[in-house]
Scaffold this motif. Structure first.
Motif, PDB file in Angstrom:
ATOM      1  N   ARG A   1       0.818  -1.211   0.000  1.00  0.00           N
ATOM      2  CA  ARG A   1       0.000   0.000   0.000  1.00  0.00           C
ATOM      3  C   ARG A   1       0.849   1.257   0.000  1.00  0.00           C
ATOM      4  O   ARG A   1       0.346   2.343  -0.271  1.00  0.00           O
ATOM      5  N   ALA A   2       2.119   1.068   0.345  1.00  0.00           N
ATOM      6  CA  ALA A   2       2.902   2.223   0.791  1.00  0.00           C
ATOM      7  C   ALA A   2       3.757   2.872  -0.287  1.00  0.00           C
ATOM      8  O   ALA A   2       4.443   3.842  -0.028  1.00  0.00           O
ATOM      9  N   GLY A   3       3.701   2.374  -1.523  1.00  0.00           N
ATOM     10  CA  GLY A   3       4.661   2.860  -2.509  1.00  0.00           C
ATOM     11  C   GLY A   3       4.236   4.070  -3.319  1.00  0.00           C
ATOM     12  O   GLY A   3       4.999   4.571  -4.134  1.00  0.00           O
ATOM     13  N   GLY A   4       2.996   4.548  -3.129  1.00  0.00           N
ATOM     14  CA  GLY A   4       2.489   5.624  -3.975  1.00  0.00           C
ATOM     15  C   GLY A   4       3.218   6.951  -3.768  1.00  0.00           C
ATOM     16  O   GLY A   4       3.793   7.186  -2.701  1.00  0.00           O
ATOM     17  N   ARG A   5       3.198   7.810  -4.830  1.00  0.00           N
ATOM     18  CA  ARG A   5       3.794   9.143  -4.715  1.00  0.00           C
ATOM     19  C   ARG A   5       2.851  10.174  -5.331  1.00  0.00           C
ATOM     20  O   ARG A   5       2.022   9.832  -6.169  1.00  0.00           O
ATOM     21  N   PRO A   6       3.003  11.423  -4.948  1.00  0.00           N
ATOM     22  CA  PRO A   6       2.158  12.463  -5.530  1.00  0.00           C
ATOM     23  C   PRO A   6       2.228  12.416  -7.054  1.00  0.00           C
ATOM     24  O   PRO A   6       3.310  12.239  -7.620  1.00  0.00           O
ATOM     25  N   GLY A   7       1.085  12.559  -7.690  1.00  0.00           N
ATOM     26  CA  GLY A   7       1.031  12.497  -9.144  1.00  0.00           C
ATOM     27  C   GLY A   7       0.615  11.137  -9.666  1.00  0.00           C
ATOM     28  O   GLY A   7       0.184  11.011 -10.820  1.00  0.00           O
ATOM     29  N   ASP A   8       0.747  10.102  -8.836  1.00  0.00           N
ATOM     30  CA  ASP A   8       0.306   8.768  -9.268  1.00  0.00           C
ATOM     31  C   ASP A   8      -1.208   8.794  -9.497  1.00  0.00           C
ATOM     32  O   ASP A   8      -1.962   9.343  -8.686  1.00  0.00           O
TER      33      ASP A   8
ATOM     34  N   ARG B   1       4.719  -5.213 -12.917  1.00  0.00           N
ATOM     35  CA  ARG B   1       5.162  -4.074 -12.100  1.00  0.00           C
ATOM     36  C   ARG B   1       4.450  -2.798 -12.558  1.00  0.00           C
ATOM     37  O   ARG B   1       5.078  -1.772 -12.819  1.00  0.00           O
ATOM     38  N   ALA B   2       3.129  -2.897 -12.594  1.00  0.00           N
ATOM     39  CA  ALA B   2       2.321  -1.835 -13.202  1.00  0.00           C
ATOM     40  C   ALA B   2       1.750  -0.855 -12.186  1.00  0.00           C
ATOM     41  O   ALA B   2       1.098   0.105 -12.574  1.00  0.00           O
ATOM     42  N   ALA B   3       1.953  -1.105 -10.894  1.00  0.00           N
ATOM     43  CA  ALA B   3       1.443  -0.174  -9.879  1.00  0.00           C
ATOM     44  C   ALA B   3       2.504   0.016  -8.812  1.00  0.00           C
ATOM     45  O   ALA B   3       3.220  -0.915  -8.468  1.00  0.00           O
ATOM     46  N   ARG B   4       2.570   1.244  -8.280  1.00  0.00           N
ATOM     47  CA  ARG B   4       3.517   1.506  -7.199  1.00  0.00           C
ATOM     48  C   ARG B   4       2.897   1.144  -5.861  1.00  0.00           C
ATOM     49  O   ARG B   4       3.603   0.870  -4.892  1.00  0.00           O
ATOM     50  N   ALA B   5       1.574   1.159  -5.796  1.00  0.00           N
ATOM     51  CA  ALA B   5       0.871   0.770  -4.582  1.00  0.00           C
ATOM     52  C   ALA B   5      -0.452   0.144  -4.992  1.00  0.00           C
ATOM     53  O   ALA B   5      -0.972   0.434  -6.072  1.00  0.00           O
ATOM     54  N   MET B   6      -0.956  -0.756  -4.133  1.00  0.00           N
ATOM     55  CA  MET B   6      -2.228  -1.428  -4.469  1.00  0.00           C
ATOM     56  C   MET B   6      -2.864  -1.855  -3.154  1.00  0.00           C
ATOM     57  O   MET B   6      -2.182  -2.197  -2.197  1.00  0.00           O
ATOM     58  N   MET B   7      -4.186  -1.839  -3.126  1.00  0.00           N
ATOM     59  CA  MET B   7      -4.899  -2.442  -1.998  1.00  0.00           C
ATOM     60  C   MET B   7      -6.291  -2.855  -2.448  1.00  0.00           C
ATOM     61  O   MET B   7      -6.726  -2.490  -3.537  1.00  0.00           O
ATOM     62  N   ASP B   8      -6.963  -3.626  -1.629  1.00  0.00           N
ATOM     63  CA  ASP B   8      -8.318  -4.028  -2.007  1.00  0.00           C
ATOM     64  C   ASP B   8      -9.337  -3.203  -1.227  1.00  0.00           C
ATOM     65  O   ASP B   8      -9.010  -2.482  -0.289  1.00  0.00           O
ATOM     66  N   LEU B   9     -10.591  -3.299  -1.663  1.00  0.00           N
ATOM     67  CA  LEU B   9     -11.614  -2.347  -1.244  1.00  0.00           C
ATOM     68  C   LEU B   9     -12.590  -2.908  -0.213  1.00  0.00           C
ATOM     69  O   LEU B   9     -13.755  -2.562  -0.240  1.00  0.00           O
ATOM     70  N   SER B  10     -12.170  -3.745   0.689  1.00  0.00           N
ATOM     71  CA  SER B  10     -13.148  -4.400   1.567  1.00  0.00           C
ATOM     72  C   SER B  10     -14.082  -3.415   2.259  1.00  0.00           C
ATOM     73  O   SER B  10     -15.261  -3.687   2.435  1.00  0.00           O
ATOM     74  N   ASP B  11     -13.573  -2.252   2.659  1.00  0.00           N
ATOM     75  CA  ASP B  11     -14.408  -1.305   3.391  1.00  0.00           C
ATOM     76  C   ASP B  11     -14.788  -0.081   2.569  1.00  0.00           C
ATOM     77  O   ASP B  11     -15.126   0.966   3.124  1.00  0.00           O
TER      78      ASP B  11
ATOM     79  N   ALA C   1      -8.941   4.758  -0.352  1.00  0.00           N
ATOM     80  CA  ALA C   1      -8.214   5.948  -0.796  1.00  0.00           C
ATOM     81  C   ALA C   1      -7.495   6.603   0.386  1.00  0.00           C
ATOM     82  O   ALA C   1      -6.323   6.979   0.286  1.00  0.00           O
ATOM     83  N   HIS C   2      -8.212   6.704   1.506  1.00  0.00           N
ATOM     84  CA  HIS C   2      -7.585   7.232   2.714  1.00  0.00           C
ATOM     85  C   HIS C   2      -6.345   6.416   3.080  1.00  0.00           C
ATOM     86  O   HIS C   2      -5.289   6.957   3.389  1.00  0.00           O
ATOM     87  N   GLN C   3      -6.490   5.108   3.042  1.00  0.00           N
ATOM     88  CA  GLN C   3      -5.420   4.245   3.539  1.00  0.00           C
ATOM     89  C   GLN C   3      -4.215   4.227   2.618  1.00  0.00           C
ATOM     90  O   GLN C   3      -3.071   4.214   3.074  1.00  0.00           O
ATOM     91  N   ILE C   4      -4.461   4.168   1.321  1.00  0.00           N
ATOM     92  CA  ILE C   4      -3.335   4.119   0.390  1.00  0.00           C
ATOM     93  C   ILE C   4      -2.593   5.452   0.426  1.00  0.00           C
ATOM     94  O   ILE C   4      -1.358   5.497   0.341  1.00  0.00           O
ATOM     95  N   ALA C   5      -3.339   6.552   0.603  1.00  0.00           N
ATOM     96  CA  ALA C   5      -2.704   7.870   0.699  1.00  0.00           C
ATOM     97  C   ALA C   5      -1.883   7.968   1.980  1.00  0.00           C
ATOM     98  O   ALA C   5      -0.721   8.395   1.967  1.00  0.00           O
ATOM     99  N   GLU C   6      -2.477   7.527   3.079  1.00  0.00           N
ATOM    100  CA  GLU C   6      -1.781   7.618   4.362  1.00  0.00           C
ATOM    101  C   GLU C   6      -0.514   6.757   4.355  1.00  0.00           C
ATOM    102  O   GLU C   6       0.563   7.203   4.766  1.00  0.00           O
ATOM    103  N   ALA C   7      -0.650   5.520   3.854  1.00  0.00           N
ATOM    104  CA  ALA C   7       0.507   4.621   3.830  1.00  0.00           C
ATOM    105  C   ALA C   7       1.606   5.157   2.923  1.00  0.00           C
ATOM    106  O   ALA C   7       2.788   4.910   3.147  1.00  0.00           O
TER     107      ALA C   7
END
Lengths: 343, 343
Positions: free
Chosen positions: A165-172, A224-234, A240-246
């Motif tokens: 979840r933690a690899g995202g950067r601004p602009g992604d 290797r197509a995404a810098r961060a990924m998570m699933d949407l259980s909630d 979106a909150h969680q991937i941004a925070e991580a």
């Protein structure tokens, strides 16, 4: 506040889920590197440990509790069993992993008909088999309360294919698989005994039989197509909150872009609900949310060529500016609603 | 019987645990070899999969359910957390494995004081740390009924060090670690508010804080000192039945040899109970039962030299003659009592 020492003890529901989780994590602190072979501890979709020179093992556990995650009058036993597998495989998919093994821990009321246990196991075995997962063990015990199906799933992934979840950067750019809102609307329809409405069957099916995006998640890892990924259980807002925070970013979701399940839109409109808010906060969809730098669009195209279904939709962007917003039709930016709190 | 179609559906408690397990296993059939990398599926203390050329991963799950496995008025939160770890590490020890990782799935009543969750996690982390186990992940959800701590433990073992339940042969001697009866007597004392009796504190401690025989199990695997091994979660009689059945043998337990916890003997005698029957059927001791050919006594001596505590006691033998018996003081042979059924 100063008098709280003498008051009744604080309960978990008063504390809330996020604060409770933070307390638990502090007590179980297991930062990567704190144990030999630990790659990723508590806090992502799944845990990751090193299992060989070029192999990682990915582990996750998720419980379905009667009265919290399902009701026996709304879901048949095979649906419950299949769902227990699906929600866990979704977590593995969100890491880019191949699912391999499962252990099932059952807590069964003494009065449950044996036929229901049979149905539960049949649904579980069928869903596991569909994704090449073998149920290798488990536990069964009596429950003095709800029926519980707690499943541990184990997968494998190459070190370079792991997506956290933690690899995202601004602009992604944020891409979402499939549609959202179907499961939440389907559950609402079932509760209102209104699943006969137009588009209702598809929504109910989304609720009863969520499809984990196993092939998609694996292909994202391989390409290797995404810098961060998570699933949407909630729900999307929560993800979106969680991937941004991580990732240490802000996030902006474009309300107009949301791929809302048609039956869900129609249902919420007919009830006078805010469709966008309902779609952002509705849970149980088990789609994947990807953070993809614009320069990686070629890799994403490769993923789309190999896994055409479900489609991917651009729904927002990670921002430098902290905070979580939703861009509305009229250009207004609202605060992104919070996710679902389990307590 | 012919009318059963029109009768009420059979419930799990009417069917009983063993029949229920057999039904579930048939539905999840996963014989070794049925999946690439599967070494041992459902039916032993833990499942085993291949994780590398010379490495096996051992996985087990076991739930503690309030009102079934513990009562909050009899065990403090740290005891419950520690116990969740101990019972699972006991299963790994019974395979000869090194424990490595744990995932914890919590189901928490909304009204539970936060301090109890803290205590639970502290006990869990402390017990895990004692054995070098890192809690790498988990799940938390609300429970509309009991507090549940469901723990998955993962260990490692070399292929030549793995010890299953199934390897015993007629003539193998059965060795038991430590003492039995303490936990069952301790629980009875707590319920009778009588833990102040002589030897009571030791029994209560056995119940509240079972000690998984991790070092012993690992050393048995390393020394290849047992042909079969299992742990005693549901009592010695149950373990003897199971190790004999898995090994295709009969079994005879020598009543006079049983290393009964002194406080437990005194307690049962004072209550007029049959001490031997109580010791054979009392659960929760988490000792190890080993099947050792007489010619392997040298290997067993090596184990005893390296792990002096707990001591090992010869308590019986696997027999060619099927069936399970207990040899009494007067030379009479009785049927070995059955194990505990959870339903």
């Amino acid at each position: 506040m100063g008098q709280s020492q003498s008051a009744e003890p604080v309960t978990v529901s008063e504390l809330g889920e996020h604060a409770l989780l933070a307390r638990i994590r502090a007590r179980l602190s297991c930062a990567p590197g704190s144990a030999d072979g630990l790659v990723l501890g508590i806090g992502d979709d799944a845990a990751v440990v090193r299992s060989g020179r070029n192999a990682l093992t990915v582990l996750t556990v998720d419980a379905l509790v009667e009265g919290v995650h399902f009701e026996r009058r709304l879901s048949a036993p095979p649906d419950i069993g299949a769902r227990a597998v699906a929600v866990n495989l979704s977590d593995l998919a969100a890491m880019g992993a191949d699912p391999r093994w499962a252990l099932v821990s059952l807590m069964v009321p003494a009065t449950l008909p044996v036929g229901d246990v049979d149905g539960l196991m049949d649904g579980l075995a069928e869903e596991a088999g569909r994704f090449g997962v073998t149920v290798i063990g488990g536990n069964i015990t009596r429950s003095p309360g709800p029926l519980v199906v707690d499943l541990t799933a184990v997968g494998e992934v190459g070190p370079r294919r792991l997506v956290t979840r933690a690899g995202g950067r601004p602009g992604d750019e944020l891409y979402l698989s499939g549609t959202i809102g179907g499961a939440a609307a389907g559950l609402a329809m079932l509760r209102a005994d209104a699943s006969g409405v137009e588009g209702g069957a598809a929504c109910v099916q989304r609720y009863r039989r969520p499809i984990p995006r196993v092939r998609l998640g694996r292909q994202v890892g391989r390409s290797r197509a995404a810098r961060a990924m998570m699933d949407l259980s909630d729900g999307l807002a929560d993800a979106a909150h969680q991937i941004a925070e991580a990732s240490g970013c802000g996030v902006e979701i474009d309300a107009e872009s949301l791929p809302i399940e048609p039956g869900a839109s129609a249902w919420w409109s007919s009830r006078g609900d805010d469709v966008i808010v309902a779609a952002l906060t509705g849970g149980d969809d088990y789609e994947l949310l990807l953070a993809v730098p614009p320069s990686w669009r070629g890799r994403l195209r490769m993923v789309r060529e190999r896994v055409a279904d479900p489609p991917l939709t651009r729904v927002g962007v990670l921002t430098k500016d902290p905070g979580a917003r939703v861009l509305c039709r009229d250009g207004r930016r609202d605060r992104l609603p919070g996710g679902f709190e389990h307590f």
